[in-house]
Enzyme design. Structure first.
Site, short mmCIF file in Angstrom:
data_model
loop_
_atom_site.label_atom_id
_atom_site.label_comp_id
_atom_site.label_asym_id
_atom_site.label_seq_id
_atom_site.Cartn_x
_atom_site.Cartn_y
_atom_site.Cartn_z
N ASP A 179 -4.27 1.07 13.69
CA ASP A 179 -3.58 -0.20 13.50
C ASP A 179 -3.65 -1.11 14.72
OD1 ASP A 179 -2.92 0.41 10.93
OD2 ASP A 179 -0.80 0.78 11.28
N ILE A 183 -10.86 6.04 10.85
CA ILE A 183 -9.81 6.24 9.86
C ILE A 183 -10.14 5.52 8.55
CG2 ILE A 183 -7.35 6.09 9.39
CD1 ILE A 183 -8.05 7.95 11.72
N ARG A 242 0.82 -1.21 0.00
CA ARG A 242 0.00 0.00 0.00
C ARG A 242 0.86 1.27 0.00
NH1 ARG A 242 -5.88 -0.44 0.06
NH2 ARG A 242 -5.95 1.58 1.08
N CYS A 293 -3.00 -4.21 1.57
CA CYS A 293 -4.21 -4.59 2.30
C CYS A 293 -5.45 -3.93 1.72
CB CYS A 293 -4.09 -4.20 3.78
SG CYS A 293 -3.02 -5.29 4.72
N PRO A 301 -7.82 7.05 -1.00
CA PRO A 301 -7.56 7.88 -2.17
C PRO A 301 -6.27 8.68 -2.01
CG PRO A 301 -9.34 8.81 -0.86
CD PRO A 301 -9.04 7.46 -0.28
N ILE A 302 -5.63 8.91 -3.17
CA ILE A 302 -4.38 9.68 -3.15
C ILE A 302 -4.61 11.09 -3.69
CG2 ILE A 302 -2.95 7.62 -3.30
CD1 ILE A 302 -2.57 8.29 -6.29
N ASP A 303 -5.87 11.51 -3.77
CA ASP A 303 -6.17 12.85 -4.27
C ASP A 303 -5.43 13.92 -3.47
OD1 ASP A 303 -7.89 11.28 -5.67
OD2 ASP A 303 -9.71 12.37 -5.16
#
Length: 419
Positions: A308, A330, A92, A116, A122-124
């Site tokens: 996590d 998250i 990821r 995962c 999103p990577i915007d």
């Protein structure tokens, strides 16, 4: 395909040394691309994600070797700026190589990362920030093609809508060698961000404010190599503490990052465990059944409770006396492990972003498949506390974040083997 076979019901006790942090190692390995010369990284964990990062570095022309938890990276001769889709999809966090390649070469071609399946990530936000730094970005055939307009990114003032760890890392990596000053407002404050900045400062970068919500980076023309030790992995620490707490055992955790683990430890203490800390050691004793946590456990950006650690603590609290409530803020799909825990006898009801965990007196062994890295670790915890035998498949997810988990469990007296 490998799997874990666990015979549960044994009390766990012993001492473990905490491995180096996965979430620090990967961005720091990417950051080595910015350096002219050799970087030596100690306490680098032996994980499949780390090996994937090594392959990406070699792909773009670095010389990267790994032995005895030490990675040696020489980025003197970076001669390629494209990372294959196959390599990008191995983990990821591969998207952090976008900022590092832009910082080193002013251009790159990457693709959407894999890893995962935790729902949309999103990577915007990454792309919008880099565009503010005078980077042209276009998408073509699944590839993201980036180029600094003047051959070198330019500093900018960037305000993040959410304190994204990945976006903060990408901005820092690009800004470290950009022209001028970059200011990140609402930056992520995670300890791993501080570790990345500590490494970059050791390489000559000018960075201030990490660990706070405003980070200032003054770009340098060039960085040099260095020798650096990766911080301990606070999430692995949370996993083994949850495991031993659920198994009514005792654990001495050495090489621990105590201060960084405080958001987790403060919740764990509410379960009735005895927890003692020193500078880099955590001692836990759990001789009786855990108590449910009365306050709602809300996952939040640091310094809140870490997302996590949600799955591993949930596995432990599935055996607690009373009802605990989790709220996941998250990721959208971070309760995928609950079906496996329910199959093993847990009483968990998921209502949107809330999970209601009613503690049961015992769990039973079952055949389950790891859904993701931390969900797989939760299944291991449940299997070690269950009556009978559990078989966990798709353990490739677990190997992404834990060094030989079966060996650590055996050191503590558990019955777990890889076949």
């Amino acid at each position: 395909m490998q799997k874990f076979i666990i015979n549960g019901g044994r009390r766990l006790r012993g001492e473990l040394a905490l491995q180096g942090s996965k979430n620090s190692s990967l961005p720091i390995m990417a950051a080595a691309l910015l350096c002219r010369g050799e970087c030596t990284l100690h306490s680098c964990p032996r994980l499949t994600d780390v090996y994937a990062a090594s392959r990406i570095l070699n792909c773009v022309g670095c010389r990267c070797s790994f032995s005895d938890n030490t990675a040696v990276i020489n980025a003197e001769t970076v001669d390629r700026t494209q990372v294959s889709e196959e390599l990008m999809r191995e983990m990821r966090s591969s998207i952090i190589f976008m900022g590092a390649m832009l910082g080193r070469a002013g251009e790159c071609v990457v693709s959407v990362p894999g890893g995962c399946e935790l729902g949309p990530r999103p990577i915007d936000m990454h792309l919008a920030a880099l565009r503010k730094m005078s980077v042209e970005i276009r998408e073509s055939g699944g590839s993201i093609i980036c180029r600094a307009v003047c051959g070198r990114a330019k500093g900018a003032k960037i305000s993040l809508a959410f304190p994204s760890v990945g976006a903060t890392e990408n901005i820092i990596l690009c800004a470290a060698t950009a022209e001028g000053e970059t200011v990140i407002n609402n930056a992520a404050r995670e300890p791993e961000i501080c570790d990345l900045c500590g490494f970059l400062r050791a390489c000559g970068a000018d960075i201030k404010g990490d660990g706070e919500s405003r980070i200032i980076i003054r770009g340098k023309q060039q960085l040099h190599g260095c020798e650096y030790t990766i911080m301990p992995d606070r999430i692995v620490g949370a996993t083994y503490l949850s495991m031993v707490a659920a198994a009514k055992g005792e654990l001495i955790l050495t090489n621990a990052c105590v201060q960084e683990m405080e958001p987790f430890l403060s919740v764990l203490e509410q379960t009735g465990c005895s927890v003692y800390t020193s500078e880099n050691r955590i001692y836990l004793r759990s001789g009786t059944r855990l108590r449910a946590v009365k306050e709602r456990i809300r996952t939040m950006p640091h310094p809140g409770f870490p997302t996590d650690a949600q799955a591993v603590l949930m596995a432990a609290l599935s055996l607690a006396d009373g009802t605990s409530i989790f709220e996941e803020n998250i990721f959208d799909c971070r309760y995928r492990h609950t079906d496996a825990l329910v199959k093993m006898g847990a009483d968990i009801e998921v209502l949107g972003k809330v999970a209601v965990v009613k503690g049961v007196s015992s769990l039973c062994g079952a055949n389950v498949a790891a859904t993701d890295l931390r969900g797989g670790a939760a299944m291991v915890i449940a299997g070690l506390c269950a009556e009978g035998t559990s078989v966990i498949t798709r353990i490739c997810h677990i190997d992404r974040g834990y060094e030989n988990m079966e060996e650590a469990v055996r050191l503590l007296g558990g019955d777990m083997r890889r076949v």
